[in-house]
Scaffold this motif. Structure first.
Motif, short mmCIF file in Angstrom:
data_model
loop_
_atom_site.label_atom_id
_atom_site.label_comp_id
_atom_site.label_asym_id
_atom_site.label_seq_id
_atom_site.Cartn_x
_atom_site.Cartn_y
_atom_site.Cartn_z
N ASN A 212 18.12 31.49 63.34
CA ASN A 212 19.36 31.77 62.61
C ASN A 212 20.48 30.80 62.99
O ASN A 212 21.63 31.00 62.59
CB ASN A 212 19.81 33.21 62.87
N ASP A 213 20.15 29.78 63.78
CA ASP A 213 21.12 28.78 64.21
C ASP A 213 22.28 29.37 65.00
O ASP A 213 23.40 28.82 65.00
CB ASP A 213 21.67 28.00 63.00
N ALA A 214 22.03 30.48 65.67
CA ALA A 214 23.07 31.08 66.52
C ALA A 214 23.13 30.39 67.87
O ALA A 214 24.17 30.38 68.53
CB ALA A 214 22.80 32.57 66.71
N VAL A 215 22.00 29.79 68.30
CA VAL A 215 21.94 29.17 69.62
C VAL A 215 20.87 28.09 69.63
O VAL A 215 19.92 28.12 68.84
CB VAL A 215 21.62 30.26 70.69
N SER A 216 21.05 27.12 70.50
CA SER A 216 20.01 26.12 70.77
C SER A 216 19.80 26.05 72.27
O SER A 216 20.76 26.14 73.05
CB SER A 216 20.40 24.75 70.22
N PHE A 217 18.53 25.92 72.67
CA PHE A 217 18.18 25.86 74.09
C PHE A 217 17.64 24.49 74.45
O PHE A 217 16.90 23.87 73.68
CB PHE A 217 17.11 26.91 74.43
N HIS A 218 18.00 24.04 75.64
CA HIS A 218 17.48 22.78 76.16
C HIS A 218 17.22 22.99 77.65
O HIS A 218 18.15 23.17 78.44
CB HIS A 218 18.51 21.66 75.95
N VAL A 219 15.94 23.02 78.03
CA VAL A 219 15.56 23.24 79.43
C VAL A 219 15.14 21.92 80.04
O VAL A 219 14.26 21.23 79.51
CB VAL A 219 14.43 24.28 79.55
N VAL A 220 15.78 21.55 81.13
CA VAL A 220 15.61 20.23 81.74
C VAL A 220 15.07 20.36 83.16
O VAL A 220 15.55 21.18 83.95
CB VAL A 220 16.95 19.48 81.78
N ASP A 221 14.06 19.57 83.48
CA ASP A 221 13.57 19.47 84.86
C ASP A 221 14.47 18.47 85.58
O ASP A 221 14.42 17.27 85.32
CB ASP A 221 12.12 18.98 84.86
N PHE A 222 15.31 18.96 86.48
CA PHE A 222 16.28 18.04 87.09
C PHE A 222 15.66 17.13 88.16
O PHE A 222 16.35 16.31 88.77
CB PHE A 222 17.52 18.77 87.62
N ARG A 223 14.35 17.24 88.36
CA ARG A 223 13.68 16.21 89.16
C ARG A 223 13.84 14.83 88.50
O ARG A 223 13.81 13.81 89.19
CB ARG A 223 12.18 16.51 89.29
N GLU A 224 13.96 14.84 87.18
CA GLU A 224 14.09 13.57 86.46
C GLU A 224 15.37 12.83 86.82
O GLU A 224 15.55 11.67 86.48
CB GLU A 224 14.04 13.83 84.94
N TYR A 225 16.28 13.51 87.49
CA TYR A 225 17.56 12.89 87.89
C TYR A 225 17.63 12.66 89.39
O TYR A 225 18.71 12.47 89.96
CB TYR A 225 18.72 13.78 87.46
N SER A 226 16.47 12.68 90.04
CA SER A 226 16.45 12.56 91.50
C SER A 226 16.87 11.18 91.98
O SER A 226 17.41 11.04 93.09
CB SER A 226 15.05 12.88 92.03
N GLY A 227 16.60 10.15 91.19
CA GLY A 227 16.98 8.80 91.59
C GLY A 227 16.02 8.16 92.59
O GLY A 227 16.32 7.10 93.15
N ASN A 228 14.87 8.80 92.85
CA ASN A 228 13.89 8.20 93.76
C ASN A 228 12.49 8.37 93.16
O ASN A 228 12.25 9.26 92.35
CB ASN A 228 13.97 8.83 95.15
N LYS A 229 11.58 7.49 93.56
CA LYS A 229 10.26 7.46 92.94
C LYS A 229 9.42 8.71 93.22
O LYS A 229 8.49 9.02 92.48
CB LYS A 229 9.49 6.22 93.40
N HIS A 230 9.75 9.42 94.30
CA HIS A 230 9.01 10.64 94.63
C HIS A 230 9.61 11.88 93.97
O HIS A 230 9.10 12.99 94.14
CB HIS A 230 8.98 10.83 96.15
N LYS A 231 10.70 11.69 93.25
CA LYS A 231 11.40 12.78 92.56
C LYS A 231 11.77 13.91 93.53
O LYS A 231 11.68 15.10 93.22
CB LYS A 231 10.56 13.32 91.40
#
Length: 245
Positions: free
Chosen positions: A28-47
């Protein structure tokens, strides 16, 4: 409404956000969800998103960099800063009034932690609200976030089939909701109260107010200290107190 969730386990939200009322709310376009794995913003190769606490101690602490970077990315180009909610057992107790308040927001970001806790700079400089669903500790903030999201989204326009439903819910009026009945009127000798079958809407409303007060009196007296009562409910409450004494 736009809802972003930062989590280390985004797969946990799949069933909750794509079923029942949450699914309908998106359709019904009342809401939109976006779930993010914040490991992607770790800034290091090992996450890696956590580290040992300064000064020693048990457990691991979530580092500030990933969460700050994720929020900055999610809010890039937005004029108004969203409400950023930190899931934490130390936070303000989440209740129906808080859900009603948050349902008026355009953008909410949920931060779901794990491990021992958060770097204190996340609390001080990033979040707008620290919220808890009770005086107990969960493995992470995901379950708390799911509960809050459900209670907030169901209050949005065009989400529930009956617009009166959220208005009459327990706690929305300050009291617990009155008993509800449906067909059959007589089930194995257990009968629906006659007043509900009378068709007299004034008497039905009076009965509901009385039952709502009675249920609150017997189950959650603490709510009566701040609940807005009708004159009829105030008189009934005095009678209940006198009978108990």
């Amino acid at each position: 409404m736009k809802i972003d969730v930062l989590s280390l386990f985004p797969e946990m939200f799949e069933g909750v956000l794509h079923s029942s009322i949450m699914k309908k709310a998106q359709e019904n376009d009342a809401v939109s969800f976006h779930v993010v794995d914040f490991r992607e913003y770790s800034g290091n190769k090992h996450k890696k998103v956590d580290d040992y606490p300064y000064g020693g101690g048990a457990g691991m602490v979530l580092k500030p960099e990933p969460l700050f970077a994720a929020v900055e990315d999610l809010t890039k180009g937005t004029e108004k800063k969203p409400r950023i909610l930190l899931m934490c057992p130390q936070g303000e107790r989440f209740d129906q009034k808080k859900a009603e308040e948050l349902s008026g927001e355009d953008h909410i970001v949920f931060l779901c932690g794990h491990y021992e806790g958060y770097d204190e700079r996340i609390r001080e400089y990033l979040v707008t609200d620290e919220l808890s669903i009770g005086d107990f500790v969960l493995t992470g903030g995901e379950i708390a976030a799911m509960a809050m999201i459900d209670s907030i989204v169901r209050l949005l326009p065009n989400v529930l089939g009956n617009s009166d439903s959220p208005v009459l819910d327990s706690f929305s009026t300050g009291l617990l909701e009155h008993p509800q009945y449906t067909r059959p009127a007589d089930f194995n000798g257990m009968k629906v109260p006659d007043v509900l079958l009378s068709g007299n809407h004034a008497e039905i409303e009076k009965w509901r107010q009385e039952q709502s007060l009675l249920r609150t009196f017997h189950r959650r007296k603490d709510l009566l200290d701040v609940a807005p009562l009708t004159d009829h409910q105030k008189r009934l409450l005095e009678q209940l107190k006198a009978e108990k004494n």
